[in-house]
Write a protein that holds these residues in place. Structure first.
Motif, PDB file in Angstrom:
ATOM      1  N   LYS A   1      14.425   1.031  -7.597  1.00 12.19           N
ATOM      2  CA  LYS A   1      14.860   2.903  -7.912  1.00 12.19           C
ATOM      3  C   LYS A   1      15.744   3.603  -6.939  1.00 12.19           C
ATOM      4  CE  LYS A   1      10.658   5.617  -7.329  1.00 12.19           C
ATOM      5  NZ  LYS A   1       9.142   5.440  -6.152  1.00 12.19           N
ATOM      6  N   MET A   2      15.796   3.375  -5.476  1.00 11.24           N
ATOM      7  CA  MET A   2      16.341   3.129  -4.235  1.00 11.24           C
ATOM      8  C   MET A   2      17.647   4.161  -5.339  1.00 11.24           C
ATOM      9  SD  MET A   2      17.946   2.466  -0.771  1.00 11.24           S
ATOM     10  CE  MET A   2      18.387   1.042  -1.369  1.00 11.24           C
ATOM     11  N   ILE A   3      18.453   3.206  -6.250  1.00 10.59           N
ATOM     12  CA  ILE A   3      19.567   3.276  -6.450  1.00 10.59           C
ATOM     13  C   ILE A   3      20.218   4.060  -7.736  1.00 10.59           C
ATOM     14  CG2 ILE A   3      21.818   1.799  -8.042  1.00 10.59           C
ATOM     15  CD1 ILE A   3      21.586  -0.915  -5.967  1.00 10.59           C
ATOM     16  N   LYS A   4      18.724   4.273  -8.552  1.00 10.54           N
ATOM     17  CA  LYS A   4      18.430   5.057  -9.577  1.00 10.54           C
ATOM     18  C   LYS A   4      18.641   6.524  -8.838  1.00 10.54           C
ATOM     19  CE  LYS A   4      16.014   6.119 -12.809  1.00 10.54           C
ATOM     20  NZ  LYS A   4      14.291   6.474 -13.684  1.00 10.54           N
ATOM     21  N   GLU A   5      17.798   6.715  -7.719  1.00  7.01           N
ATOM     22  CA  GLU A   5      17.379   7.196  -7.677  1.00  7.01           C
ATOM     23  C   GLU A   5      18.281   8.683  -6.744  1.00  7.01           C
ATOM     24  OE1 GLU A   5      13.452   7.960  -6.117  1.00  7.01           O
ATOM     25  OE2 GLU A   5      12.486   7.420  -8.278  1.00  7.01           O
ATOM     26  N   ASP A   6      18.886   7.899  -5.514  1.00 13.99           N
ATOM     27  CA  ASP A   6      19.662   8.504  -4.770  1.00 13.99           C
ATOM     28  C   ASP A   6      21.504   8.161  -4.979  1.00 13.99           C
ATOM     29  OD1 ASP A   6      18.051   9.148  -3.566  1.00 13.99           O
ATOM     30  OD2 ASP A   6      17.454   7.530  -2.251  1.00 13.99           O
ATOM     31  N   TYR A   7      22.087   7.441  -5.803  1.00 17.63           N
ATOM     32  CA  TYR A   7      22.951   6.510  -5.764  1.00 17.63           C
ATOM     33  C   TYR A   7      23.490   6.931  -7.598  1.00 17.63           C
ATOM     34  CZ  TYR A   7      22.168   5.935  -1.079  1.00 17.63           C
ATOM     35  OH  TYR A   7      22.499   5.735   0.351  1.00 17.63           O
ATOM     36  N   ARG A   8      23.827   7.817  -7.740  1.00 14.86           N
ATOM     37  CA  ARG A   8      23.732   8.236  -9.515  1.00 14.86           C
ATOM     38  C   ARG A   8      23.426   6.978 -10.146  1.00 14.86           C
ATOM     39  NH1 ARG A   8      29.207   6.507  -9.848  1.00 14.86           N
ATOM     40  NH2 ARG A   8      30.165   5.845  -8.156  1.00 14.86           N
ATOM     41  N   ASN A   9      22.629   6.022  -9.958  1.00 15.01           N
ATOM     42  CA  ASN A   9      22.492   5.293 -11.089  1.00 15.01           C
ATOM     43  C   ASN A   9      23.658   4.488 -11.520  1.00 15.01           C
ATOM     44  OD1 ASN A   9      20.416   2.909 -12.096  1.00 15.01           O
ATOM     45  ND2 ASN A   9      20.704   4.583 -14.205  1.00 15.01           N
ATOM     46  N   ILE A  10      24.406   4.104  -9.960  1.00 15.96           N
ATOM     47  CA  ILE A  10      25.589   3.101 -10.359  1.00 15.96           C
ATOM     48  C   ILE A  10      25.073   1.922 -10.990  1.00 15.96           C
ATOM     49  CG2 ILE A  10      25.855   2.108  -7.772  1.00 15.96           C
ATOM     50  CD1 ILE A  10      28.703   2.445  -7.761  1.00 15.96           C
ATOM     51  N   PRO A  11      26.304   0.869 -11.950  1.00 21.38           N
ATOM     52  CA  PRO A  11      25.625  -0.285 -11.922  1.00 21.38           C
ATOM     53  C   PRO A  11      25.504  -0.940 -11.178  1.00 21.38           C
ATOM     54  CG  PRO A  11      27.215   1.059 -13.662  1.00 21.38           C
ATOM     55  CD  PRO A  11      27.377   2.116 -12.326  1.00 21.38           C
ATOM     56  N   TRP A  12      25.134  -1.806 -11.321  1.00 25.70           N
ATOM     57  CA  TRP A  12      25.149  -2.720 -10.053  1.00 25.70           C
ATOM     58  C   TRP A  12      24.162  -4.238 -10.071  1.00 25.70           C
ATOM     59  CZ3 TRP A  12      19.710  -4.619  -7.949  1.00 25.70           C
ATOM     60  CH2 TRP A  12      18.696  -3.908  -8.219  1.00 25.70           C
ATOM     61  N   TYR A  13      23.818  -5.475  -9.678  1.00 30.55           N
ATOM     62  CA  TYR A  13      23.856  -6.142  -9.936  1.00 30.55           C
ATOM     63  C   TYR A  13      23.437  -7.185  -8.488  1.00 30.55           C
ATOM     64  CZ  TYR A  13      27.007  -9.743  -8.484  1.00 30.55           C
ATOM     65  OH  TYR A  13      27.711 -10.621  -7.507  1.00 30.55           O
ATOM     66  N   ILE A  14      22.253  -8.350  -9.228  1.00 34.06           N
ATOM     67  CA  ILE A  14      22.274  -9.047  -7.816  1.00 34.06           C
ATOM     68  C   ILE A  14      23.074  -9.644  -7.322  1.00 34.06           C
ATOM     69  CG2 ILE A  14      20.732 -10.690  -7.069  1.00 34.06           C
ATOM     70  CD1 ILE A  14      18.718  -7.975  -6.881  1.00 34.06           C
ATOM     71  N   ALA A  15      23.463  -9.611  -6.124  1.00 35.54           N
ATOM     72  CA  ALA A  15      24.536 -10.635  -6.231  1.00 35.54           C
ATOM     73  C   ALA A  15      23.669 -12.408  -5.218  1.00 35.54           C
ATOM     74  CB  ALA A  15      25.524  -9.917  -5.368  1.00 35.54           C
ATOM     75  N   GLU A  16      22.503 -11.856  -4.419  1.00 39.70           N
ATOM     76  CA  GLU A  16      22.132 -12.618  -4.244  1.00 39.70           C
ATOM     77  C   GLU A  16      20.606 -12.795  -3.797  1.00 39.70           C
ATOM     78  OE1 GLU A  16      23.892 -14.095   0.140  1.00 39.70           O
ATOM     79  OE2 GLU A  16      25.412 -13.732  -0.734  1.00 39.70           O
ATOM     80  N   ASN A  17      20.026 -14.054  -4.116  1.00 38.83           N
ATOM     81  CA  ASN A  17      19.158 -13.954  -4.381  1.00 38.83           C
ATOM     82  C   ASN A  17      17.769 -15.235  -3.748  1.00 38.83           C
ATOM     83  OD1 ASN A  17      15.382 -13.989  -5.787  1.00 38.83           O
ATOM     84  ND2 ASN A  17      15.836 -12.826  -3.620  1.00 38.83           N
ATOM     85  N   GLY A  18      17.718 -15.748  -3.048  1.00 40.25           N
ATOM     86  CA  GLY A  18      17.160 -17.191  -2.991  1.00 40.25           C
ATOM     87  C   GLY A  18      16.551 -17.666  -1.654  1.00 40.25           C
ATOM     88  N   MET A  19      15.618 -18.911  -2.113  1.00 41.68           N
ATOM     89  CA  MET A  19      15.038 -19.794  -0.683  1.00 41.68           C
ATOM     90  C   MET A  19      15.340 -21.101  -0.428  1.00 41.68           C
ATOM     91  SD  MET A  19      10.892 -19.932  -1.388  1.00 41.68           S
ATOM     92  CE  MET A  19      10.106 -20.320   0.432  1.00 41.68           C
ATOM     93  N   GLY A  20      15.636 -20.256   1.093  1.00 43.69           N
ATOM     94  CA  GLY A  20      16.382 -21.733   1.703  1.00 43.69           C
ATOM     95  C   GLY A  20      15.103 -22.944   2.386  1.00 43.69           C
ATOM     96  N   VAL A  21      15.103 -23.935   2.392  1.00 42.47           N
ATOM     97  CA  VAL A  21      13.844 -24.822   2.086  1.00 42.47           C
ATOM     98  C   VAL A  21      15.129 -26.269   2.888  1.00 42.47           C
ATOM     99  CG1 VAL A  21      11.934 -26.149   1.829  1.00 42.47           C
ATOM    100  CG2 VAL A  21      11.790 -24.467   1.217  1.00 42.47           C
ATOM    101  N   ALA A  22      14.026 -26.490   4.351  1.00 39.84           N
ATOM    102  CA  ALA A  22      14.540 -27.624   4.734  1.00 39.84           C
ATOM    103  C   ALA A  22      14.193 -28.952   4.227  1.00 39.84           C
ATOM    104  CB  ALA A  22      14.491 -27.470   6.535  1.00 39.84           C
ATOM    105  N   ASP A  23      15.027 -29.910   4.611  1.00 39.34           N
ATOM    106  CA  ASP A  23      14.283 -31.448   4.253  1.00 39.34           C
ATOM    107  C   ASP A  23      13.780 -32.058   2.565  1.00 39.34           C
ATOM    108  OD1 ASP A  23      14.736 -32.175   6.694  1.00 39.34           O
ATOM    109  OD2 ASP A  23      12.816 -31.460   7.828  1.00 39.34           O
ATOM    110  N   GLU A  24      13.883 -30.949   2.357  1.00 38.63           N
ATOM    111  CA  GLU A  24      13.639 -31.418   0.262  1.00 38.63           C
ATOM    112  C   GLU A  24      13.405 -31.841  -0.165  1.00 38.63           C
ATOM    113  OE1 GLU A  24      14.215 -27.336  -1.767  1.00 38.63           O
ATOM    114  OE2 GLU A  24      16.730 -28.206  -1.451  1.00 38.63           O
ATOM    115  N   GLU A  25      13.899 -33.572   0.266  1.00 39.25           N
ATOM    116  CA  GLU A  25      14.054 -35.040  -0.550  1.00 39.25           C
ATOM    117  C   GLU A  25      12.317 -35.368   0.128  1.00 39.25           C
ATOM    118  OE1 GLU A  25      15.863 -34.226   2.115  1.00 39.25           O
ATOM    119  OE2 GLU A  25      17.554 -34.517   1.238  1.00 39.25           O
ATOM    120  N   ARG A  26      11.930 -34.407   0.885  1.00 40.74           N
ATOM    121  CA  ARG A  26      10.161 -34.583   0.719  1.00 40.74           C
ATOM    122  C   ARG A  26       9.400 -34.657  -0.795  1.00 40.74           C
ATOM    123  NH1 ARG A  26       8.169 -30.612   5.165  1.00 40.74           N
ATOM    124  NH2 ARG A  26      10.008 -29.126   3.983  1.00 40.74           N
TER     125      ARG A  26
END
Length: 457
Positions: free
Chosen positions: A345-370
């Protein structure tokens, strides 16, 4: 059915220093990370340094085949400055051959390379001269960027200059996490300014070279949410947004450093040293698109005992624990999917709706072998739930008109994460460090494959 647009970019993100390995061989010179590890290996989780990481230098072709199997149509990684120009001037031909084959192989499998130039890996030869503290870093980065454009501009049509520039500023000069691990507000401001000018000089070089493509920057945007509506808490929120988000968003998209930020730094006696022509450079070189890394929000309150002029970030704003928060206990980060909608919403309203993409999103978890089943496949439903919740909010933003063209998760194969080494895993593929970096797909990778095929879930 939540369905995303046709031609949406589905992919993953990584960086050269966190995946390639061979960090002191094949013509590559040391970065600050290589040098710091040699000086202080005890600072690194289980003594895991940057030399081998995930061995992508040798295994990129097989990894790209795996990407194609999952249906990825894009992949973001970086070029190692220290590999391409080991001394800042001399081109390493082995690096040219490596990167050209890397990018050509991606394209051959229908995967668009999005290539970033700097991912925290400052060359040691430049750090010895002062690094981003000195103006010579701007010229050095400009030379490196122009070289990369010349050598790979026929293969790459989407470029970015920096990944999360606020991180090497804050972590290196305000929080003591990354080299040089100091707390110096004045140096932090100057480092930030030189980084910003280096970005604009690279964009200028890109446009002058007539490259067929687009150039942007990748910013980690964590919206600030105030503890209360009190004037002091709202002031803390405003300053948190100015420093952590708007300091790069506004100049890169709108062509001007926020006036309120300049006034605050001036009052505090922290204004950076500038040069004639800098404002014109900023004004005339906006980015074509944005990459946005989103993991968590910022929850802020006014400082308990502020100092002015500030000497640390906690003199400006402090964090607080939202009573309703959910937390990833392995990172200590709040899980707040609605923040990704607020970014859209911020990019649309405040930054001229410039083209953009989610460049990172993720979840880090330790000891996944469990969480491995009898066949050895990690049942990472927590990661699937994390992505699903965030994608729901992203879809909401897109449906309301935000100009988002893709979603990249961090990351494809488990990677090395700076001082944390391999403590937390993020990949669609497990990397077995004890068995020649053997890759094994996780349940989340299979889920992502199905989602790409259906353009949603």
């Amino acid at each position: 059915m939540i369905q995303f647009p046709e031609n949406f970019l589905w992919g993953a993100a990584a960086s050269a220093p966190q995946t390639e390995g061979h960090s002191l061989s094949n013509g590559k010179s040391p970065s600050t990370w290589d040098q710091w590890f040699s000086m202080c290996p005890e600072k690194f989780n289980q003594g895991q340094g940057p030399e081998t990481t995930s061995n992508v230098y040798e295994m990129y072709r097989q990894d790209i085949e795996r990407m194609a199997t999952l249906g990825l149509n894009s992949y973001r990684t970086s070029i190692a400055w220290t590999r391409l120009l080991p001394d800042g001037q001399t081109i390493n031909q082995e690096a040219v051959s490596f990167y050209r084959d890397y990018f050509q192989t991606l394209k051959r499998y229908g995967i668009e390379p999005i290539i970033n130039l700097f991912h925290f890996d400052m060359p040691w030869w430049l750090m010895k001269k002062g690094g981003w503290e000195t103006r010579i870093s701007v010229d050095a980065f400009s030379t490196y960027a122009a070289t990369a454009f010349q050598l790979f501009g026929d293969l790459v049509t989407k470029w970015t200059t920096f990944n999360e520039p606020i991180v090497h500023i804050e972590s290196g000069y305000l929080q003591g996490y990354h080299f040089p691990a100091i707390v110096d507000m004045q140096k932090a401001v100057q480092v930030g300014y030189h980084t910003l000018i280096a970005h604009f000089r690279a964009v200028e070089k890109f446009r002058a070279a007539g490259i067929n493509g687009e150039i942007g920057i990748i910013l980690n945007i964590s919206p600030a949410y105030a503890r209360s509506k009190s004037p002091s808490d709202l002031e803390a929120k405003k300053l948190a947004d100015l420093i952590s988000s708007k300091s790069f968003l506004d100049p890169c998209v709108l062509g001007e450093i926020p006036q309120e930020l300049k006034e605050y730094l001036n009052r505090a006696g922290l204004s950076p040293v500038t040069q004639k022509g800098d404002q014109k450079l900023i004004r005339e070189n906006p980015v074509d698109f944005l990459g946005i890394n989103y993991y968590q929000p910022m929850r802020v309150k006014s400082p308990e005992c502020p100092n002015f002029p500030p000497t640390t970030l906690s003199d400006i704003f402090e964090s607080y624990d939202w009573p309703e928060r959910r937390v990833n206990p392995y990172r200590g980060w709040e899980i707040y999917p609605a923040g990704i909608y607020d970014v859209a919403k911020m990019i649309k309203e405040d930054y001229r709706n410039i083209p953009w993409y989610i460049a990172e999103n993720g979840m880090g978890v330790a000891d996944e072998e469990r969480f491995a089943d009898e066949a050895g496949v990690i049942q990472d439903d927590y990661r699937i739930d994390f992505m699903r919740e965030h994608l729901l909010q992203l879809h909401k933003g897109i449906s309301e008109g935000s100009n988002c063209f893709g979603y990249h998760t961090w990351t494809f194969v488990d990677c090395w994460s700076w001082l944390n080494g391999y403590r937390n895993r993020y990949g669609f593929y497990k990397v077995d460090l004890m068995r020649d970096y053997q890759r094994t797909i996780k349940k989340s990778g299979l889920w992502f494959k199905d989602m790409i095929r259906n353009r949603g879930f």
